[in-house]
Design a protein around this motif. Structure first.
Motif, PDB file in Angstrom:
ATOM      1  N   ILE A 215      58.045  33.627  64.878  1.00  0.00           N
ATOM      2  CA  ILE A 215      57.932  33.000  63.270  1.00  0.00           C
ATOM      3  C   ILE A 215      56.649  32.786  62.861  1.00  0.00           C
ATOM      4  CG2 ILE A 215      58.689  30.948  63.432  1.00  0.00           C
ATOM      5  CD1 ILE A 215      60.262  30.705  60.912  1.00  0.00           C
ATOM      6  N   VAL A 216      56.148  33.193  61.584  1.00  0.00           N
ATOM      7  CA  VAL A 216      54.992  33.205  60.562  1.00  0.00           C
ATOM      8  C   VAL A 216      55.148  32.981  58.919  1.00  0.00           C
ATOM      9  CG1 VAL A 216      53.659  34.537  62.725  1.00  0.00           C
ATOM     10  CG2 VAL A 216      54.973  35.472  60.344  1.00  0.00           C
ATOM     11  N   THR A 217      54.075  32.105  58.333  1.00  0.00           N
ATOM     12  CA  THR A 217      54.472  32.230  57.112  1.00  0.00           C
ATOM     13  C   THR A 217      52.841  33.170  56.255  1.00  0.00           C
ATOM     14  OG1 THR A 217      54.366  30.593  55.321  1.00  0.00           O
ATOM     15  CG2 THR A 217      52.537  30.136  57.122  1.00  0.00           C
ATOM     16  N   ASP A 218      53.756  33.307  55.614  1.00  0.00           N
ATOM     17  CA  ASP A 218      52.487  34.674  54.628  1.00  0.00           C
ATOM     18  C   ASP A 218      51.471  33.103  54.277  1.00  0.00           C
ATOM     19  OD1 ASP A 218      53.600  33.152  52.408  1.00  0.00           O
ATOM     20  OD2 ASP A 218      53.438  34.735  51.224  1.00  0.00           O
ATOM     21  N   ASP A 219      49.874  33.672  53.948  1.00  0.00           N
ATOM     22  CA  ASP A 219      49.033  32.934  53.006  1.00  0.00           C
ATOM     23  C   ASP A 219      49.662  31.733  51.784  1.00  0.00           C
ATOM     24  OD1 ASP A 219      47.468  34.296  55.177  1.00  0.00           O
ATOM     25  OD2 ASP A 219      46.963  35.340  53.830  1.00  0.00           O
ATOM     26  N   SER A 220      50.378  31.927  51.513  1.00  0.00           N
ATOM     27  CA  SER A 220      51.346  31.328  49.751  1.00  0.00           C
ATOM     28  C   SER A 220      51.818  30.109  50.282  1.00  0.00           C
ATOM     29  CB  SER A 220      51.515  32.641  48.944  1.00  0.00           C
ATOM     30  OG  SER A 220      52.620  33.305  49.152  1.00  0.00           O
ATOM     31  N   GLY A 221      52.571  30.809  51.669  1.00  0.00           N
ATOM     32  CA  GLY A 221      53.934  29.874  52.190  1.00  0.00           C
ATOM     33  C   GLY A 221      55.014  30.602  51.342  1.00  0.00           C
ATOM     34  N   LEU A 224      58.262  33.395  54.627  1.00  0.00           N
ATOM     35  CA  LEU A 224      58.762  33.274  56.125  1.00  0.00           C
ATOM     36  C   LEU A 224      59.134  34.834  56.938  1.00  0.00           C
ATOM     37  CD1 LEU A 224      60.390  30.464  57.199  1.00  0.00           C
ATOM     38  CD2 LEU A 224      58.053  29.825  56.985  1.00  0.00           C
ATOM     39  N   LEU A 225      58.367  35.142  58.144  1.00  0.00           N
ATOM     40  CA  LEU A 225      58.631  36.612  58.281  1.00  0.00           C
ATOM     41  C   LEU A 225      59.372  36.123  59.809  1.00  0.00           C
ATOM     42  CD1 LEU A 225      55.876  38.854  57.407  1.00  0.00           C
ATOM     43  CD2 LEU A 225      58.464  38.796  56.646  1.00  0.00           C
ATOM     44  N   ARG A 236      62.754  38.912  56.537  1.00  0.00           N
ATOM     45  CA  ARG A 236      62.476  37.323  55.045  1.00  0.00           C
ATOM     46  C   ARG A 236      62.916  36.594  55.146  1.00  0.00           C
ATOM     47  NH1 ARG A 236      61.301  36.981  49.763  1.00  0.00           N
ATOM     48  NH2 ARG A 236      59.004  37.034  49.291  1.00  0.00           N
ATOM     49  N   ILE A 237      62.044  35.530  55.191  1.00  0.00           N
ATOM     50  CA  ILE A 237      62.947  34.105  54.349  1.00  0.00           C
ATOM     51  C   ILE A 237      62.121  33.630  53.449  1.00  0.00           C
ATOM     52  CG2 ILE A 237      64.488  32.495  55.186  1.00  0.00           C
ATOM     53  CD1 ILE A 237      64.133  32.748  57.801  1.00  0.00           C
ATOM     54  N   ALA A 238      62.968  33.501  52.243  1.00  0.00           N
ATOM     55  CA  ALA A 238      62.020  32.937  51.024  1.00  0.00           C
ATOM     56  C   ALA A 238      61.902  31.126  51.233  1.00  0.00           C
ATOM     57  CB  ALA A 238      62.757  33.490  49.732  1.00  0.00           C
TER      58      ALA A 238
END
Length: 346
Positions: A215-221, A224-225, A236-238
């Motif tokens: 699991i990772v997060t985008d730069d803005s948070g 998640l992927l 994709r998890i908002a």
């Protein structure tokens, strides 16, 4: 011990049906690249070498984390729960936390947050948080004993919130900074609670099958992927409250993420370790996380069951677990020393 036995049994059962096929695939596909890579103009040649060694003859490493403040990395042992520490340029890691520290039986996902706290997952129990300066445990969050679980990996968003995958329950747990502070101030122990349940979203699977892994997060948070390692799909998890589309399957082009384990996301580039196929892949993420396109993939038997990876500076560090050599995936004898690899060209 009971949790460890359950996890080992589940993991061996899951991998037993693919071991022979994987062995043939790894040999036949050694040092290959995908058509996507071949179609690019003069792709960077791939080179795999040792970044540093790990002390011990039965380490079976699983997770890795980088402290962005210093470039130091931390690696965990699946076999005994020990944590190792390596400074930039070091050829051999040192023991940071000894095996069995605080009753830990195994180590899976690791992450260092912006405050210098090391988050350490024990798949059989939950997650513990340590001060990297003092090595003292700040707090721990456990899964209820009655809940079948295999806590696996975590991501930390820019606001300090941690999200953790559970590979058998198919849920994502959440620990907020406020929860961490409150737990640390009131006894240091709390229970993990699920924030997202993906059971209704995942492809049909038998009970006990491993699903959610890296699991990772985008730069803005904002999102998640998370990978479903069995189906090879990405979700994709908002993270934003009241999102109209909280969980969606990412549209994937050019390949899939079967056997996907650890993930790493920087900007719009996603890297993935595919464990039993000895593969590392690189993807372009677009449409605010809704689409993933395969850019390059390498498969090489020398990766020896890569469980995860991390980017630090211009390096891609890959954990070479050797799980199939006397570890949780089969009998045999590992090649010593255990190593963390650096992979150029991916």
């Amino acid at each position: 011990m009971r949790g460890t036995t359950m996890f080992s049994t589940i993991r061996r059962r899951h991998f037993s049906t693919i071991t022979a096929a994987v062995a043939l695939t790894a040999v036949a596909a050694c040092a290959t690249t995908t058509d996507a890579a071949k179609s690019t103009d003069q792709p960077t040649p791939t080179r795999i070498s040792t970044a540093y060694e790990l002390p011990g003859d039965r380490v079976y490493p699983e997770g890795i984390a980088v402290d962005v403040r210093s470039g130091d990395t931390y690696v965990g042992s699946y076999a005994n729960g020990a944590i190792y520490h390596a400074t930039p340029g070091a050829r051999r890691a040192e023991i940071f936390l000894t095996e069995g520290t605080d009753g830990r039986k195994t180590t899976n996902g690791l992450k260092v947050d912006k405050a210098g706290r090391l988050w350490v997952i024990d798949s059989t129990a939950g997650v513990a948080v340590y001060d990297t300066a003092t090595r003292a445990m700040i707090a721990r969050f456990d899964v209820p004993a009655s809940t079948p679980h295999m806590v696996n990996d975590l991501a930390i968003t820019p606001d300090g919130t941690a999200y953790l995958t559970d590979s058998t329950a198919a849920v994502v747990y959440r620990v907020t900074p406020a929860q961490l502070a409150d737990t640390a101030a009131h006894g240091g122990k709390a229970v993990l609670t699920a924030q997202f349940d993906l059971n209704a979203e995942l492809a049909a699977h038998e009970t006990g099958t491993f699903t959610l892994n890296g699991i990772v997060t985008d730069d803005s948070g904002r999102y998640l992927l998370a990978v479903d390692m069995t189906a090879g799909e990405l979700y994709r998890i908002a993270t934003e409250p009241n999102s109209p589309d909280p969980i969606r399957k990412v549209a994937m082009h050019g390949g899939d993420l079967k056997h996907g384990d650890g993930l790493e996301l920087h900007g719009d580039t996603l890297w993935a370790a595919h464990n039993t196929t000895n593969t590392i892949s690189r993807w372009k993420i677009t449409d605010d996380g809704a689409t993933a396109t395969l850019e390059r993939s390498i498969t090489d038997a020398s990766l020896s069951i890569p469980t995860t990876l991390v980017r630090t500076g211009d390096q891609t560090l890959v954990v070479s677990s050797q799980f199939d050599k006397g570890g949780p995936m089969g009998p045999g004898t590992p090649t010593n020393p255990f190593t963390v690899l650096t992979v150029d060209g991916i």
